[in-house]
Design an enzyme around this catalytic site. Structure first.
Site, short mmCIF file in Angstrom:
data_model
loop_
_atom_site.label_atom_id
_atom_site.label_comp_id
_atom_site.label_asym_id
_atom_site.label_seq_id
_atom_site.Cartn_x
_atom_site.Cartn_y
_atom_site.Cartn_z
N SER A 1 0.81 -1.22 0.00
CA SER A 1 0.00 0.00 0.00
C SER A 1 0.84 1.27 0.00
O SER A 1 0.40 2.29 -0.52
CB SER A 1 -0.93 0.01 1.22
OG SER A 1 -0.19 -0.06 2.41
N HIS B 1 -5.15 -3.94 -1.93
CA HIS B 1 -4.95 -2.90 -2.95
C HIS B 1 -4.88 -3.48 -4.36
O HIS B 1 -4.56 -2.76 -5.31
CB HIS B 1 -3.68 -2.11 -2.65
CG HIS B 1 -3.78 -1.35 -1.36
ND1 HIS B 1 -4.36 -0.10 -1.29
CD2 HIS B 1 -3.46 -1.70 -0.10
CE1 HIS B 1 -4.35 0.29 -0.03
NE2 HIS B 1 -3.82 -0.66 0.72
N LYS C 1 -11.89 -1.13 -0.40
CA LYS C 1 -11.06 -0.24 -1.22
C LYS C 1 -11.66 -0.12 -2.62
O LYS C 1 -12.67 0.56 -2.76
CB LYS C 1 -9.61 -0.69 -1.13
CG LYS C 1 -9.12 -0.36 0.28
CD LYS C 1 -7.81 -0.88 0.71
CE LYS C 1 -7.59 -0.42 2.15
NZ LYS C 1 -6.62 -1.21 2.88
C1 LIG Z 1 -6.67 -1.62 4.30
C2 LIG Z 1 -5.92 -2.89 4.43
C3 LIG Z 1 -6.39 -3.92 5.22
C4 LIG Z 1 -7.59 -3.76 6.11
O1 LIG Z 1 -8.76 -3.86 5.40
P1 LIG Z 1 -10.10 -3.20 6.04
O2 LIG Z 1 -11.18 -3.83 5.24
O3 LIG Z 1 -9.98 -1.74 5.83
O4 LIG Z 1 -10.11 -3.59 7.47
C5 LIG Z 1 -5.71 -5.11 5.22
N1 LIG Z 1 -4.58 -5.27 4.51
C6 LIG Z 1 -4.07 -4.30 3.74
C7 LIG Z 1 -2.84 -4.54 2.95
C8 LIG Z 1 -4.72 -3.07 3.69
O5 LIG Z 1 -4.21 -2.08 2.96
#
Ligand SMILES: *Cc1c(COP(=O)(O)O)cnc(C)c1O
Length: 391
Positions: A187, A215, A245
């Protein structure tokens, strides 16, 4: 005020002051998200966000919003209890089938969030006699899942499959089971995990490879994620990800074989002991995934915009919609972010502990809902502020 409150407040205030001194204190800011990437801040100014993870703009897409409204009207605002208690919602089956179909797996399990997925999946399969070998830059919630497993945990240098192989050769024989854990797309850097090399390593040592596609779903591999983008579907038995996301809703998932998913639904604590997602969220996620599946032009756009931006500023070519611009000190990264805000752009500065010390950065993320003209204006603003590769 009681002494109890005094010492508690003093503890919190002193911790905050020491973070403030390091420019690592965080605060929430008020803002409203509008359609696309336009946002309005509390003082009424309009900014274009280059900081969202809503890579396809689906969180505000009318069809997705309507699907959420319809599901809410039909089934209510909340789900009432755990899925195993109140019974499984019909939309859940449709959503899990859709995820499995997009991921090319037999089955899938939806969790309350990506965070809950990671803290549930890892300790369900790995215990204290076992071994985990993880990339040093995996997401914080993977660390939480690994800690809950109590397994021996070793880290390999970022994206260095040879280093992972060294660790495996040295330690695998001491443990009954082993897992390799990576982010599909990182990310903060926007690079993709070497899934073929790691998958072959996992097969050689009978280890289980898991990728966190938070992502990557909706952004690479025709929207199907990192295993698909790398041609490594057959090498990644545990494909985890989030619906919060690119999918624009909320929730996490694991896509895997039927026995793996059946076991998760029986044993993963963060699947069992928490309330199911609201029906509106499930309806929205399902609609968004249908759009992702049927629209490769949509999923290709964010990376194309990122590549155009990077090229214009002489930055390395990204393979994903994430473009990091490492600045160094916390204060400099914050100042750059503030200057971009003056020019009408919301680009968050990321600081330790989210990124390693000394690598505070601006992280630009691109969305299919950005207009071409938004990108051109951003490029002009960055050039004026001397932000870029050959600036
Ligand atoms: C955002 C994210 C998460 C968490 O996901 P949520 O649904 O927001 O709890 C897990 N792993 C990665 C790599 C992330 O970027």
């Amino acid at each position: 005020m009681s002494n109890f409150e005094n010492s508690l407040n003093a503890f919190a205030e002193q911790k905050l002051a020491s973070l403030e001194a390091k420019n690592q204190r965080r605060s929430l800011f008020a803002m409203e998200r509008r359609y696309g990437m336009d946002i309005e801040t509390a003082d009424g100014s309009h900014l274009i966000s280059f900081t969202d993870n809503d890579y396809l703009g689906l969180s505000t897409h009318p069809d997705v919003v309507n699907a959420a409204i319809e599901a809410t009207r039909k089934y209510g605002a909340g789900s009432g209890a755990s899925r195993l208690v109140t019974g499984n919602h019909p939309l859940y089956d449709a959503l899990e089938e859709k995820i499995a179909q997009i991921k090319g797996t037999e089955s899938a399990a939806v969790f309350g969030s990506g965070y809950l997925a990671n803290v549930g999946i890892i300790p369900t399969f790995i215990g204290k006699k076992d071994l985990i070998i993880a990339d040093e830059l995996v997401h914080t919630c993977i660390h939480a899942g690994m800690a809950l497993s109590n397994a021996k945990t070793l880290y390999f240098r970022h994206n260095d499959a040879d280093h992972a192989a060294e660790l495996m050769a040295e330690h695998r024989h001491n443990h009954p089971h082993a897992m390799i854990i990576v982010d599909g797309v990182y990310s903060m850097d926007g690079d993709i995990a070497p899934l073929i090399a790691l998958g072959e390593l996992a097969q050689k040592y009978d280890a289980w490879l898991m990728n966190d596609d938070a992502h990557a779903l909706g952004t690479i591999g025709s929207g199907r994620g990192s295993a698909h983008a790398c041609g490594a579907e057959h090498l990644v038995p545990l494909q985890m990800g989030t619906l919060s996301k690119a999918v624009g809703a909320y929730g996490g998932y694991l896509a895997a074989s039927k026995p793996v998913i059946d076991f998760i639904k029986t044993r993963a604590r963060s699947f069992i002991y928490t309330t199911g997602l609201p029906p509106g969220t499930i309806g929205a996620a399902l609609k968004a995934l249908e759009m992702i599946e049927s629209n490769p032009t949509l999923t290709a756009r964010p990376t194309q915009l990122a590549q155009h931006f990077a090229k214009s500023l002489q930055l390395p070519t990204p393979e994903t919609p994430i473009v990091p611009l490492v600045i160094g000190a916390e204060t400099d990264a914050l100042a750059a972010s503030a200057k971009l805000a003056e020019k009408g752009f919301k680009v968050t500065a990321f600081r330790p502990p989210t990124v390693p010390e000394g690598t505070s950065r601006l992280r630009f993320t691109f969305s299919a809902s950005h207009r071409d003209s938004d990108i051109e204006r951003l490029i002009t603003a960055c050039r004026k502020l001397s932000l870029g590769g050959a600036a």
